[in-house]
Design a protein around this motif. Structure first.
Motif, PDB file in Angstrom:
ATOM      1  N   GLN A  55      71.921 -26.216 -18.802  1.00 51.53           N
ATOM      2  CA  GLN A  55      72.719 -25.204 -18.117  1.00 51.53           C
ATOM      3  C   GLN A  55      74.210 -25.335 -18.452  1.00 51.53           C
ATOM      4  OE1 GLN A  55      71.422 -22.666 -15.947  1.00 51.53           O
ATOM      5  NE2 GLN A  55      73.486 -21.867 -16.237  1.00 51.53           N
ATOM      6  N   ASP A  56      74.715 -26.581 -18.483  1.00 48.85           N
ATOM      7  CA  ASP A  56      76.151 -26.782 -18.715  1.00 48.85           C
ATOM      8  C   ASP A  56      76.565 -26.377 -20.129  1.00 48.85           C
ATOM      9  OD1 ASP A  56      74.567 -28.882 -19.613  1.00 48.85           O
ATOM     10  OD2 ASP A  56      76.195 -30.345 -19.531  1.00 48.85           O
ATOM     11  N   ARG A  57      75.629 -26.444 -21.063  1.00 50.16           N
ATOM     12  CA  ARG A  57      75.954 -26.078 -22.451  1.00 50.16           C
ATOM     13  C   ARG A  57      75.434 -24.688 -22.815  1.00 50.16           C
ATOM     14  NH1 ARG A  57      74.333 -31.414 -25.979  1.00 50.16           N
ATOM     15  NH2 ARG A  57      75.288 -32.977 -24.641  1.00 50.16           N
ATOM     16  N   SER A  58      74.686 -24.092 -21.896  1.00 48.30           N
ATOM     17  CA  SER A  58      74.067 -22.785 -22.128  1.00 48.30           C
ATOM     18  C   SER A  58      73.279 -22.780 -23.445  1.00 48.30           C
ATOM     19  CB  SER A  58      75.127 -21.674 -22.152  1.00 48.30           C
ATOM     20  OG  SER A  58      74.497 -20.402 -22.170  1.00 48.30           O
ATOM     21  N   SER A  59      72.489 -23.841 -23.628  1.00 49.80           N
ATOM     22  CA  SER A  59      71.680 -23.940 -24.837  1.00 49.80           C
ATOM     23  C   SER A  59      70.391 -24.706 -24.551  1.00 49.80           C
ATOM     24  CB  SER A  59      72.467 -24.626 -25.959  1.00 49.80           C
ATOM     25  OG  SER A  59      72.696 -25.993 -25.637  1.00 49.80           O
ATOM     26  N   TRP A  60      69.513 -24.710 -25.534  1.00 51.18           N
ATOM     27  CA  TRP A  60      68.222 -25.381 -25.424  1.00 51.18           C
ATOM     28  C   TRP A  60      68.207 -26.657 -26.250  1.00 51.18           C
ATOM     29  CZ3 TRP A  60      64.189 -23.952 -22.349  1.00 51.18           C
ATOM     30  CH2 TRP A  60      64.235 -22.670 -21.793  1.00 51.18           C
ATOM     31  N   SER A  61      67.566 -27.674 -25.715  1.00 51.75           N
ATOM     32  CA  SER A  61      67.311 -28.900 -26.461  1.00 51.75           C
ATOM     33  C   SER A  61      65.801 -29.000 -26.673  1.00 51.75           C
ATOM     34  CB  SER A  61      67.808 -30.118 -25.675  1.00 51.75           C
ATOM     35  OG  SER A  61      67.370 -31.309 -26.300  1.00 51.75           O
ATOM     36  N   LEU A  62      65.391 -29.161 -27.922  1.00 51.69           N
ATOM     37  CA  LEU A  62      63.964 -29.222 -28.245  1.00 51.69           C
ATOM     38  C   LEU A  62      63.603 -30.612 -28.770  1.00 51.69           C
ATOM     39  CD1 LEU A  62      64.068 -26.174 -27.842  1.00 51.69           C
ATOM     40  CD2 LEU A  62      62.894 -25.872 -30.022  1.00 51.69           C
ATOM     41  N   ALA A  63      62.409 -31.071 -28.388  1.00 52.87           N
ATOM     42  CA  ALA A  63      61.891 -32.343 -28.897  1.00 52.87           C
ATOM     43  C   ALA A  63      60.442 -32.148 -29.321  1.00 52.87           C
ATOM     44  CB  ALA A  63      61.997 -33.428 -27.830  1.00 52.87           C
ATOM     45  N   SER A  64      60.010 -32.953 -30.291  1.00 57.45           N
ATOM     46  CA  SER A  64      58.628 -32.853 -30.767  1.00 57.45           C
ATOM     47  C   SER A  64      57.687 -33.570 -29.801  1.00 57.45           C
ATOM     48  CB  SER A  64      58.504 -33.467 -32.162  1.00 57.45           C
ATOM     49  OG  SER A  64      58.761 -34.849 -32.098  1.00 57.45           O
ATOM     50  N   LEU A  65      56.404 -33.389 -30.033  1.00 53.53           N
ATOM     51  CA  LEU A  65      55.377 -34.002 -29.177  1.00 53.53           C
ATOM     52  C   LEU A  65      55.503 -35.525 -29.176  1.00 53.53           C
ATOM     53  CD1 LEU A  65      53.036 -33.005 -27.396  1.00 53.53           C
ATOM     54  CD2 LEU A  65      51.521 -33.284 -29.363  1.00 53.53           C
ATOM     55  N   ASP A  66      55.969 -36.102 -30.300  1.00 52.38           N
ATOM     56  CA  ASP A  66      56.122 -37.559 -30.364  1.00 52.38           C
ATOM     57  C   ASP A  66      57.534 -38.019 -29.971  1.00 52.38           C
ATOM     58  OD1 ASP A  66      57.504 -36.669 -32.561  1.00 52.38           O
ATOM     59  OD2 ASP A  66      56.249 -37.669 -34.055  1.00 52.38           O
ATOM     60  N   GLY A  67      58.311 -37.101 -29.349  1.00 46.42           N
ATOM     61  CA  GLY A  67      59.602 -37.480 -28.778  1.00 46.42           C
ATOM     62  C   GLY A  67      60.800 -37.368 -29.697  1.00 46.42           C
ATOM     63  N   LYS A  68      60.600 -36.894 -30.912  1.00 43.62           N
ATOM     64  CA  LYS A  68      61.712 -36.782 -31.863  1.00 43.62           C
ATOM     65  C   LYS A  68      62.613 -35.598 -31.493  1.00 43.62           C
ATOM     66  CE  LYS A  68      62.602 -36.091 -36.797  1.00 43.62           C
ATOM     67  NZ  LYS A  68      62.013 -35.629 -38.060  1.00 43.62           N
ATOM     68  N   ASP A  69      63.941 -35.829 -31.548  1.00 45.24           N
ATOM     69  CA  ASP A  69      64.905 -34.763 -31.251  1.00 45.24           C
ATOM     70  C   ASP A  69      64.867 -33.716 -32.362  1.00 45.24           C
ATOM     71  OD1 ASP A  69      67.044 -33.271 -30.295  1.00 45.24           O
ATOM     72  OD2 ASP A  69      68.538 -34.542 -31.276  1.00 45.24           O
ATOM     73  N   LEU A  70      64.668 -32.467 -31.986  1.00 41.77           N
ATOM     74  CA  LEU A  70      64.590 -31.380 -32.966  1.00 41.77           C
ATOM     75  C   LEU A  70      65.882 -30.565 -33.023  1.00 41.77           C
ATOM     76  CD1 LEU A  70      60.949 -30.112 -32.256  1.00 41.77           C
ATOM     77  CD2 LEU A  70      61.699 -31.647 -34.091  1.00 41.77           C
ATOM     78  N   GLY A  71      66.830 -30.880 -32.123  1.00 37.33           N
ATOM     79  CA  GLY A  71      68.117 -30.199 -32.171  1.00 37.33           C
ATOM     80  C   GLY A  71      68.374 -29.305 -30.965  1.00 37.33           C
ATOM     81  N   ASN A  72      69.590 -28.757 -30.930  1.00 35.18           N
ATOM     82  CA  ASN A  72      69.999 -27.829 -29.872  1.00 35.18           C
ATOM     83  C   ASN A  72      70.114 -26.416 -30.444  1.00 35.18           C
ATOM     84  OD1 ASN A  72      70.283 -30.201 -28.461  1.00 35.18           O
ATOM     85  ND2 ASN A  72      72.158 -29.575 -27.429  1.00 35.18           N
ATOM     86  N   PHE A  73      69.756 -25.434 -29.611  1.00 35.82           N
ATOM     87  CA  PHE A  73      69.705 -24.053 -30.086  1.00 35.82           C
ATOM     88  C   PHE A  73      70.259 -23.104 -29.024  1.00 35.82           C
ATOM     89  CE2 PHE A  73      66.471 -26.527 -32.164  1.00 35.82           C
ATOM     90  CZ  PHE A  73      66.603 -26.180 -33.494  1.00 35.82           C
ATOM     91  N   ASP A  74      70.969 -22.078 -29.504  1.00 31.85           N
ATOM     92  CA  ASP A  74      71.520 -21.078 -28.573  1.00 31.85           C
ATOM     93  C   ASP A  74      70.420 -20.190 -27.989  1.00 31.85           C
ATOM     94  OD1 ASP A  74      74.304 -21.751 -29.127  1.00 31.85           O
ATOM     95  OD2 ASP A  74      73.931 -20.883 -31.105  1.00 31.85           O
ATOM     96  N   TYR A  75      69.422 -19.884 -28.799  1.00 31.42           N
ATOM     97  CA  TYR A  75      68.328 -19.009 -28.365  1.00 31.42           C
ATOM     98  C   TYR A  75      66.998 -19.637 -28.784  1.00 31.42           C
ATOM     99  CZ  TYR A  75      71.933 -15.391 -27.972  1.00 31.42           C
ATOM    100  OH  TYR A  75      73.054 -14.682 -27.623  1.00 31.42           O
ATOM    101  N   VAL A  76      65.967 -19.357 -28.005  1.00 30.99           N
ATOM    102  CA  VAL A  76      64.611 -19.782 -28.380  1.00 30.99           C
ATOM    103  C   VAL A  76      63.688 -18.576 -28.307  1.00 30.99           C
ATOM    104  CG1 VAL A  76      62.587 -21.156 -27.721  1.00 30.99           C
ATOM    105  CG2 VAL A  76      64.853 -22.197 -27.693  1.00 30.99           C
ATOM    106  N   VAL A  77      62.860 -18.431 -29.335  1.00 34.21           N
ATOM    107  CA  VAL A  77      61.791 -17.432 -29.338  1.00 34.21           C
ATOM    108  C   VAL A  77      60.474 -18.195 -29.381  1.00 34.21           C
ATOM    109  CG1 VAL A  77      60.735 -15.477 -30.538  1.00 34.21           C
ATOM    110  CG2 VAL A  77      63.227 -15.794 -30.611  1.00 34.21           C
ATOM    111  N   ALA A  78      59.670 -18.056 -28.351  1.00 32.16           N
ATOM    112  CA  ALA A  78      58.365 -18.728 -28.316  1.00 32.16           C
ATOM    113  C   ALA A  78      57.279 -17.690 -28.564  1.00 32.16           C
ATOM    114  CB  ALA A  78      58.152 -19.410 -26.971  1.00 32.16           C
ATOM    115  N   THR A  79      56.498 -17.891 -29.622  1.00 33.43           N
ATOM    116  CA  THR A  79      55.418 -16.944 -29.922  1.00 33.43           C
ATOM    117  C   THR A  79      54.050 -17.575 -29.657  1.00 33.43           C
ATOM    118  OG1 THR A  79      55.230 -17.586 -32.259  1.00 33.43           O
ATOM    119  CG2 THR A  79      56.852 -15.890 -31.706  1.00 33.43           C
ATOM    120  N   ASP A  80      54.064 -18.797 -29.135  1.00 31.46           N
ATOM    121  CA  ASP A  80      52.821 -19.484 -28.760  1.00 31.46           C
ATOM    122  C   ASP A  80      52.741 -19.503 -27.242  1.00 31.46           C
ATOM    123  OD1 ASP A  80      50.755 -21.184 -28.192  1.00 31.46           O
ATOM    124  OD2 ASP A  80      51.424 -22.822 -29.481  1.00 31.46           O
ATOM    125  N   LYS A  81      51.763 -18.798 -26.690  1.00 27.94           N
ATOM    126  CA  LYS A  81      51.677 -18.706 -25.229  1.00 27.94           C
ATOM    127  C   LYS A  81      51.434 -20.053 -24.571  1.00 27.94           C
ATOM    128  CE  LYS A  81      46.908 -16.968 -25.669  1.00 27.94           C
ATOM    129  NZ  LYS A  81      46.955 -16.929 -27.141  1.00 27.94           N
TER     130      LYS A  81
END
Length: 377
Positions: free
Chosen positions: A151-177
Motif C-alpha cells: 500500500q505504501d508503495r502503491s505496487s505489487w511484490s511477487l514471489a515464486s512458489l519456492d520463495g524467490k523474489d520476482l520483483g515489484n510491479f506497478d500493475y498485475v494482470v492475472a489470467t490464471d483464475k
C-alpha cells in the motif's frame, strides 16, 4: 510513448492466449512487461504437444483447443493481423455429428458456414509469437506463489512458489483464475497467491466458477480413416467421447509419410469427472493416463468406423480448464483500480478463445486508461 508508460512496469501471470495478448498489447504501448508461466512455454490451453515415437519419428498434436471462431469485430481485426503475419490460417474443414446409437453421421455442416481458425504451424504459435515481441520478457517454469500489495508503495511484490523474489510491479494482470482459488491449494499444497481477505468478492466469484474437466487422447495412424468422411465430428449418445478432430488435416501441419493421420479425441466432462473423482486432483500417473487412453480408444473403435490399431496413443488431462460461466460482466474483465489489478481470461468473458482475447483487450485498456493514454486497442 509517454513518460508515464515508459516508467510503468506490469507483471502478467499466465502465458495462455489471454496473457499473451494482454502482454503484447501493453508492450506495444511502451510498458515494460514481464510474463510468468509455470509451464515450459507459451500456449496454455492453446498448447501443442511434441511426441517422439520409438523409431525417432516426431509427432505434434494440438491437444488443447482444436480451433477457434470469431464473431466480435474487435477480435476479428486482431485475428486479421495474425493472418497477415502468417501465424493464423483458416482451417477449411467439414464437420458433422456421429450418432453412437445409430452408427451414422448426421448434421453435415455447410462448407464455409463458420470460419475456423488455427495457429500455424501449431495452435501455440500465436502465443509463442506474441510472447517474443519487443518490450516483453517471458519467464517460463516459474509459478507465482505470492502476490503482496504494498500500500505504501502503491505496487505489487511477487514471489515464486519456492520463495524467490520476482520483483515489484506497478500493475498485475492475472489470467490464471487459480491465483484466487482454493484449487491452487489442491494442486500445490499452498494457499492461493492472492490474499483473499483483501479481495473477498473475487474469492467468492472464482470459487463459484464451475469447470468442465476433459481428457484429450492423442492418436496417430499409419493410414487415413477411410470410413470417416469429415475432419471433425461431435458424438451423440456416447458416455465417454464428445469430439474427434483430424489434427493432421490442418494447414501448415507437416505429416511424414503423407498418408499418416493424427487425431485428437476429447472426452465428455462426465467421464473426466468420474476419473478425477477416483484418482484425485493432482497430476495423474502414467498408468492412470494409459488406462484412460485405452478406455477412450476402445470407445472410438466401438463406433464401427473400422478404426485401425494406432501407431501412437497417449492421453492428457485438462483438470479444470474449461469454465462453464463468466464473471466479468459487461467489462469482460475484473478490474481493481485502487490496487491496479486486472483479472482476465475466458472465465471473464465467454468460455472460448474469442472470449479470452476480448477479455485481454479489455484488461489492457483498463491499464492504459489509468496511464491517461488513449486505448485504441
Amino acid at each position: 510513448m509517454t513518460s508515464a508508460t515508459a516508467a510503468a512496469n506490469v507483471a502478467v501471470i499466465g502465458a495462455g492466449i489471454s496473457g499473451a495478448v494482454c502482454a503484447s498489447l501493453l508492450a506495444g504501448r511502451g510498458l515494460a512487461v514481464t510474463l510468468f508461466d509455470s509451464g515450459r512455454g507459451a500456449g496454455g490451453r492453446m498448447a501443442q504437444r511434441r511426441e517422439v515415437m520409438e523409431d525417432g519419428t516426431e509427432l505434434r498434436f494440438d491437444h488443447g483447443a482444436p480451433y477457434f471462431t470469431v464473431t466480435n469485430d474487435e477480435v476479428a481485426r486482431v485475428v486479421s493481423g495474425w493472418e497477415a503475419r502468417g501465424i493464423v490460417a483458416e482451417w477449411k474443414a467439414m464437420f458433422a455429428c456421429f450418432d453412437r446409437a445409430t452408427g451414422k453421421f448426421t448434421d453435415f455442416e455447410k462448407e464455409g458456414s463458420t470460419k475456423k481458425y488455427v495457429g500455424v504451424p501449431g495452435m501455440n504459435s500465436i502465443c509463442k509469437s506474441l510472447c517474443s515481441e519487443d518490450g516483453l520478457v517471458a519467464k517460463f517454469g516459474v509459478t507465482v506463489g505470492k502476490m503482496d500489495w504494498l500500500q505504501d508503495r502503491s505496487s505489487w511484490s511477487l514471489a515464486s512458489l519456492d520463495g524467490k523474489d520476482l520483483g515489484n510491479f506497478d500493475y498485475v494482470v492475472a489470467t490464471d483464475k487459480n491465483v484466487a482459488s482454493p484449487r491452487f491449494s489442491g494442486l500445490t499444497g499452498r494457499p492461493p497467491p492472492l490474499d483473499l481477505s483483501l479481495f473477498p468478492q473475487l474469492s467468492v466469484m472464482v470459487q463459484d466458477i464451475p469447470v468442465r474437466p476433459c481428457f484429450a487422447l492423442m492418436v496417430a495412424f499409419s493410414e487415413p480413416l477411410a470410413m470417416v468422411p469429415v475432419h471433425g465430428f461431435s458424438f451423440n449418445n456416447s458416455d465417454s467421447l464428445s469430439w474427434a478432430f483430424c489434427d493432421s488435416s490442418k494447414p501448415g501441419r507437416a505429416c511424414v509419410p503423407p498418408n499418416r493421420q493424427s487425431w485428437v479425441l476429447h472426452s465428455t466432462a462426465k467421464y473426466a469427472s468420474k476419473v478425477i473423482n477416483n484418482i484425485g486432483p493432482r497430476k495423474p500417473s502414467a498408468d492412470a493416463l494409459a488406462k484412460v487412453a485405452e478406455e477412450l480408444f476402445r470407445e472410438f473403435q466401438a463406433t464401427g468406423l473400422s478404426i485401425p490399431q494406432p501407431i501412437f496413443m497417449k492421453a492428457h488431462r485438462w483438470g479444470s480448464a474449461f469454465p462453464a460461466i463468466s464473471i466479468g460482466g459487461d467489462d469482460k474483465c475484473v478490474w481493481y483500480k485502487s490496487t491496479k489489478l486486472a483479472i482476465c481470461g475466458d472465465f471473464c468473458a465467454c468460455p472460448n478463445i474469442e472470449g479470452a482475447v476480448l477479455s485481454a483487450m479489455r484488461g489492457a485498456s483498463k491499464i492504459m486508461g489509468c496511464l491517461n493514454c488513449p486505448s485504441g486497442l
